[in-house]
Design an enzyme around this catalytic site. Structure first.
Site, PDB file in Angstrom:
ATOM      1  N   ARG A  53       0.834  -1.206   0.000  1.00 25.41           N
ATOM      2  CA  ARG A  53       0.000   0.000   0.000  1.00 25.41           C
ATOM      3  C   ARG A  53       0.866   1.252   0.000  1.00 25.41           C
ATOM      4  O   ARG A  53       0.558   2.235  -0.690  1.00 25.41           O
ATOM      5  CB  ARG A  53      -0.948   0.004   1.204  1.00 25.41           C
ATOM      6  N   LYS A 152      -2.828   7.340   1.486  1.00 25.29           N
ATOM      7  CA  LYS A 152      -2.482   7.537   2.898  1.00 25.29           C
ATOM      8  C   LYS A 152      -1.318   8.532   2.945  1.00 25.29           C
ATOM      9  O   LYS A 152      -0.149   8.164   3.068  1.00 25.29           O
ATOM     10  CB  LYS A 152      -2.119   6.199   3.549  1.00 25.29           C
ATOM     11  N   GLU A 185     -15.869   6.671   6.952  1.00 26.74           N
ATOM     12  CA  GLU A 185     -14.990   5.961   7.881  1.00 26.74           C
ATOM     13  C   GLU A 185     -14.827   6.789   9.140  1.00 26.74           C
ATOM     14  O   GLU A 185     -15.375   7.889   9.254  1.00 26.74           O
ATOM     15  CB  GLU A 185     -13.627   5.702   7.233  1.00 26.74           C
TER      16      GLU A 185
END
Length: 292
Positions: A53, A152, A185
């Site tokens: 990721r 991220k 989220e």
């Protein structure tokens, strides 16, 4: 334990000497990517999934990480070894590097790689037994066509604004909605809802594709609990039998109150507890060995 060592660009330095330039675009503009990883009893959990990721996010922002995944993995393991850690939270960071005061990333020729490791217990402390009190926040999750939530990045101001609002409202965690009013989220975790024995979580177009989220979905399927990915609204949260959140820092945490409404009977639910137990067992047996 003495002073921790931090990895910076191939060197290990004491934490109070760990520094980057004020001209690094990670500091100036949040231009970079990071991960949160955990080690349990001498093993790093889902190390390569986290690195996959990290490298994917770097590729999306056109940031070339100057070492291979294998070299990065070894740097993480060596950081843990030098600090004598078996249970730890690990924060790998890749910044754009030193540039000028302009935005242009082409002015940054050498990305910075930083690895921090330290002991850190569960994010929500003693709340795992009685459940979190969550609040929905007015600040919306970054729009998917503006700053995709699956990057991220070091720019976490969206999440911080949500946490500030949750703090002001007396919540342990914030829950984002997206610009369409769907559940996105938490400020640092993914959201799952249990209703009539079935578990639902939003698809990851509007929220981070969490590593722990993926592990939990695998556990759910192995336990043969009905599951689906679908858009969720406030009605689904408030009327749920159980709600829980997942993340590397949070692990699996039950949510028992949302916006002042008791979820189910107001206690961590049976299905959530089963998943917590199963997750704990997986972390005991899986991972990359630190000390070989």
């Amino acid at each position: 334990m003495g002073e921790l060592l931090v990895y910076i660009n191939g060197e290990f330095v004491p934490e109070n000497e760990a520094k980057i330039s004020v001209f690094d675009h990670g500091f100036l503009y949040g231009d970079g990517v990071f991960e949160g990883i955990r080690a349990y009893d001498g093993k790093v959990f889902k190390l390569y999934e986290h690195l996959d990721r990290l490298y994917d996010c770097a590729k999306v922002i056109d940031l070339e990480i100057p070492i291979t995944k294998e070299e990065f993995a070894e740097a993480i393991l060596e950081t843990l070894r030098r600090n004598g850690l078996r249970d730890a939270y690990i924060r790998p960071i890749v910044t754009r590097g030193i540039g000028d005061l302009g935005l242009d990333p082409r002015k940054c020729s050498n990305p910075s790689i930083i690895i921090i490791s330290k002991p850190w217990g569960k994010l929500y402390g003693d709340l795992y037994e009685r459940g979190l009190k969550a609040v929905t926040v007015t600040i919306r999750r970054n729009a998917i066509d503006a700053l995709p939530p699956n990057i991220k990045s070091l720019n976490y101001l969206n999440n911080i604004l949500a946490k500030i609002e949750a703090n002001a409202k007396g919540g342990d965690e914030a829950i984002f909605l997206d610009n369409s009013g769907y559940i996105s989220e938490g400020s640092g975790d993914n959201v799952f809802v249990v209703k009539n024995g079935e578990i639902t979580t939003p698809p990851t177009i509007n929220n981070l594709r969490g590593i722990t989220r993926s592990v939990v979905i695998e556990i759910i399927k192995n336990l043969k609990i009905p599951f689906k990915e679908a858009n969720l609204g406030l009605y689904d949260l408030y009327s749920a039998d159980e709600v829980f959140v997942t993340g590397t820092a949070a692990e699996i945490a039950p949510v028992t109150v949302i916006d002042g409404r008791k979820i189910g009977d107001g206690k961590p639910g049976e299905i959530t507890r089963r998943l917590m137990d199963a997750f704990r067992e997986i972390t005991k047996r899986e991972g990359v060995e630190i000390y070989k």
